[in-house]
Design a protein around this motif. Structure first.
Motif, PDB file in Angstrom:
ATOM      1  N   ALA A   1       6.299   6.879  -2.911  1.00  0.00           N
ATOM      2  CA  ALA A   1       6.978   5.995  -1.954  1.00  0.00           C
ATOM      3  C   ALA A   1       6.584   6.347  -0.514  1.00  0.00           C
ATOM      4  CB  ALA A   1       8.492   6.094  -2.130  1.00  0.00           C
ATOM      5  N   VAL A   2       6.505   7.635  -0.199  1.00  0.00           N
ATOM      6  CA  VAL A   2       6.127   8.060   1.155  1.00  0.00           C
ATOM      7  C   VAL A   2       4.679   7.668   1.445  1.00  0.00           C
ATOM      8  CG1 VAL A   2       5.763  10.069   2.651  1.00  0.00           C
ATOM      9  CG2 VAL A   2       7.841   9.892   1.286  1.00  0.00           C
ATOM     10  N   MET A   3       3.815   7.801   0.447  1.00  0.00           N
ATOM     11  CA  MET A   3       2.413   7.411   0.641  1.00  0.00           C
ATOM     12  C   MET A   3       2.300   5.907   0.929  1.00  0.00           C
ATOM     13  SD  MET A   3       0.688   9.907  -2.241  1.00  0.00           S
ATOM     14  CE  MET A   3      -0.751   8.898  -2.462  1.00  0.00           C
ATOM     15  N   LEU A   4       3.073   5.099   0.220  1.00  0.00           N
ATOM     16  CA  LEU A   4       3.070   3.653   0.483  1.00  0.00           C
ATOM     17  C   LEU A   4       3.609   3.348   1.882  1.00  0.00           C
ATOM     18  CD1 LEU A   4       4.224   2.146  -2.932  1.00  0.00           C
ATOM     19  CD2 LEU A   4       1.922   2.173  -1.960  1.00  0.00           C
ATOM     20  N   ALA A   5       4.657   4.049   2.276  1.00  0.00           N
ATOM     21  CA  ALA A   5       5.214   3.856   3.616  1.00  0.00           C
ATOM     22  C   ALA A   5       4.188   4.252   4.672  1.00  0.00           C
ATOM     23  CB  ALA A   5       6.493   4.681   3.774  1.00  0.00           C
ATOM     24  N   TRP A   6       3.463   5.344   4.433  1.00  0.00           N
ATOM     25  CA  TRP A   6       2.432   5.806   5.358  1.00  0.00           C
ATOM     26  C   TRP A   6       1.348   4.747   5.510  1.00  0.00           C
ATOM     27  CZ3 TRP A   6      -2.613   6.940   6.228  1.00  0.00           C
ATOM     28  CH2 TRP A   6      -2.917   7.868   7.218  1.00  0.00           C
ATOM     29  N   GLN A   7       0.941   4.128   4.389  1.00  0.00           N
ATOM     30  CA  GLN A   7      -0.081   3.074   4.445  1.00  0.00           C
ATOM     31  C   GLN A   7       0.412   1.868   5.240  1.00  0.00           C
ATOM     32  OE1 GLN A   7      -0.975   2.280   0.332  1.00  0.00           O
ATOM     33  NE2 GLN A   7      -2.359   4.032   0.153  1.00  0.00           N
ATOM     34  N   LYS A   8       1.645   1.479   5.008  1.00  0.00           N
ATOM     35  CA  LYS A   8       2.195   0.322   5.721  1.00  0.00           C
ATOM     36  C   LYS A   8       2.313   0.621   7.218  1.00  0.00           C
ATOM     37  CE  LYS A   8       5.698  -3.178   5.492  1.00  0.00           C
ATOM     38  NZ  LYS A   8       6.653  -3.844   4.655  1.00  0.00           N
ATOM     39  N   LEU A   9       2.796   1.792   7.557  1.00  0.00           N
ATOM     40  CA  LEU A   9       2.915   2.164   8.956  1.00  0.00           C
ATOM     41  C   LEU A   9       1.544   2.230   9.623  1.00  0.00           C
ATOM     42  CD1 LEU A   9       5.102   2.944  11.030  1.00  0.00           C
ATOM     43  CD2 LEU A   9       4.599   5.320  10.484  1.00  0.00           C
ATOM     44  N   SER A  10       0.543   2.696   8.892  1.00  0.00           N
ATOM     45  CA  SER A  10      -0.823   2.758   9.431  1.00  0.00           C
ATOM     46  C   SER A  10      -1.318   1.366   9.802  1.00  0.00           C
ATOM     47  CB  SER A  10      -1.775   3.380   8.413  1.00  0.00           C
ATOM     48  OG  SER A  10      -1.457   4.721   8.207  1.00  0.00           O
ATOM     49  N   LYS A  11      -0.972   0.394   8.971  1.00  0.00           N
ATOM     50  CA  LYS A  11      -1.371  -0.992   9.245  1.00  0.00           C
ATOM     51  C   LYS A  11      -0.776  -1.453  10.576  1.00  0.00           C
ATOM     52  CE  LYS A  11      -0.871  -5.660   7.445  1.00  0.00           C
ATOM     53  NZ  LYS A  11       0.269  -6.312   8.048  1.00  0.00           N
ATOM     54  N   TYR A  12       0.514  -1.184  10.793  1.00  0.00           N
ATOM     55  CA  TYR A  12       1.158  -1.569  12.045  1.00  0.00           C
ATOM     56  C   TYR A  12       0.579  -0.792  13.224  1.00  0.00           C
ATOM     57  CZ  TYR A  12       4.709  -3.868   9.184  1.00  0.00           C
ATOM     58  OH  TYR A  12       5.358  -4.675   8.294  1.00  0.00           O
ATOM     59  N   TYR A  13       0.308   0.488  13.003  1.00  0.00           N
ATOM     60  CA  TYR A  13      -0.200   1.343  14.071  1.00  0.00           C
ATOM     61  C   TYR A  13      -1.553   0.854  14.571  1.00  0.00           C
ATOM     62  CZ  TYR A  13      -1.177   5.684  16.609  1.00  0.00           C
ATOM     63  OH  TYR A  13      -1.452   6.615  17.576  1.00  0.00           O
ATOM     64  N   THR A  14      -2.406   0.378  13.661  1.00  0.00           N
ATOM     65  CA  THR A  14      -3.729  -0.108  14.072  1.00  0.00           C
ATOM     66  C   THR A  14      -3.628  -1.369  14.918  1.00  0.00           C
ATOM     67  OG1 THR A  14      -4.014  -1.343  12.005  1.00  0.00           O
ATOM     68  CG2 THR A  14      -4.933   0.893  12.088  1.00  0.00           C
ATOM     69  N   GLU A  15      -2.481  -2.037  14.878  1.00  0.00           N
ATOM     70  CA  GLU A  15      -2.291  -3.245  15.684  1.00  0.00           C
ATOM     71  C   GLU A  15      -1.873  -2.912  17.119  1.00  0.00           C
ATOM     72  OE1 GLU A  15       0.339  -5.821  13.513  1.00  0.00           O
ATOM     73  OE2 GLU A  15      -1.038  -5.929  11.816  1.00  0.00           O
ATOM     74  N   VAL A  16      -1.619  -1.627  17.394  1.00  0.00           N
ATOM     75  CA  VAL A  16      -1.309  -1.207  18.757  1.00  0.00           C
ATOM     76  C   VAL A  16      -2.645  -0.926  19.441  1.00  0.00           C
ATOM     77  CG1 VAL A  16      -0.128   0.470  20.206  1.00  0.00           C
ATOM     78  CG2 VAL A  16       0.889  -0.237  18.045  1.00  0.00           C
ATOM     79  N   THR A  17      -3.081  -1.890  20.211  1.00  0.00           N
ATOM     80  CA  THR A  17      -4.375  -1.811  20.900  1.00  0.00           C
ATOM     81  C   THR A  17      -4.137  -1.524  22.376  1.00  0.00           C
ATOM     82  OG1 THR A  17      -4.339  -4.158  21.440  1.00  0.00           O
ATOM     83  CG2 THR A  17      -5.302  -3.546  19.294  1.00  0.00           C
ATOM     84  N   PRO A  18      -5.194  -1.294  23.144  1.00  0.00           N
ATOM     85  CA  PRO A  18      -4.986  -1.118  24.589  1.00  0.00           C
ATOM     86  C   PRO A  18      -4.242  -2.294  25.223  1.00  0.00           C
ATOM     87  CG  PRO A  18      -7.171  -0.400  23.999  1.00  0.00           C
ATOM     88  CD  PRO A  18      -6.572  -1.023  22.751  1.00  0.00           C
ATOM     89  N   THR A  19      -4.495  -3.498  24.731  1.00  0.00           N
ATOM     90  CA  THR A  19      -3.806  -4.671  25.289  1.00  0.00           C
ATOM     91  C   THR A  19      -2.318  -4.631  24.964  1.00  0.00           C
ATOM     92  OG1 THR A  19      -5.818  -5.967  25.042  1.00  0.00           O
ATOM     93  CG2 THR A  19      -3.769  -7.189  25.334  1.00  0.00           C
TER      94      THR A  19
END
Length: 144
Positions: A84-102
């Motif tokens: 479950a934590v690994m799945l949460a980590w993957q989902k959070l990573s997806k959101y984190y990559t959407e934080v761009t300089p803009t």
């Protein structure tokens, strides 16, 4: 206590075993920081978007620690929790990559323009100048 009463013997299968309580304790330990962070964000009466990167980093650090600790335990519940934590980590990573300089610039701008902070300072200035925030010449009114 109710489930231990012989009068309710038919309900005793509902009573949690020590193993089940251990599972609940482990899940609570994993989720506890998320509760703290959520409550912290909820009690803030101001813009919090500038804290996104810091929050992501704290969450990643916590989940990394959990993922390092859980593989040492070989029970089914710990393996399920790790999954479950690994799945949460993957989902959070997806959101984190959407934080761009803009988007990060947007978050910084939101903090700078935060009306709660600005109005709080302006009210102090208005009070110091012996004007009321409703007065058209007050800093508070002008900023609003």
């Amino acid at each position: 206590m109710w489930l231990q009463n012989p009068k309710y013997a038919e309900y005793q299968p509902l009573f949690q075993t020590q193993d089940e309580w251990t599972i609940v304790k482990n899940v609570m330990e994993v989720l506890s920081p998320f509760r703290c962070w959520t409550l912290w964000m909820a009690i803030c009466h101001t813009v919090t978007s500038h804290d996104v990167i810091t929050m992501y980093n704290m969450i990643f650090d916590h989940m990394d620690g959990v993922m390092r600790a859980l593989p040492k335990k070989k029970t089914q519940s710990k393996e399920d929790l790790l999954f479950a934590v690994m799945l949460a980590w993957q989902k959070l990573s997806k959101y984190y990559t959407e934080v761009t300089p803009t988007t990060n610039m947007h978050q910084i701008s939101a903090h700078i323009l935060d009306p709660f902070r600005k109005l709080r300072w302006f009210r102090k200035w208005d009070k110091g100048m012996d004007t009321k925030p409703e007065d058209e010449t007050s800093y508070t009114t002008q900023y609003q």
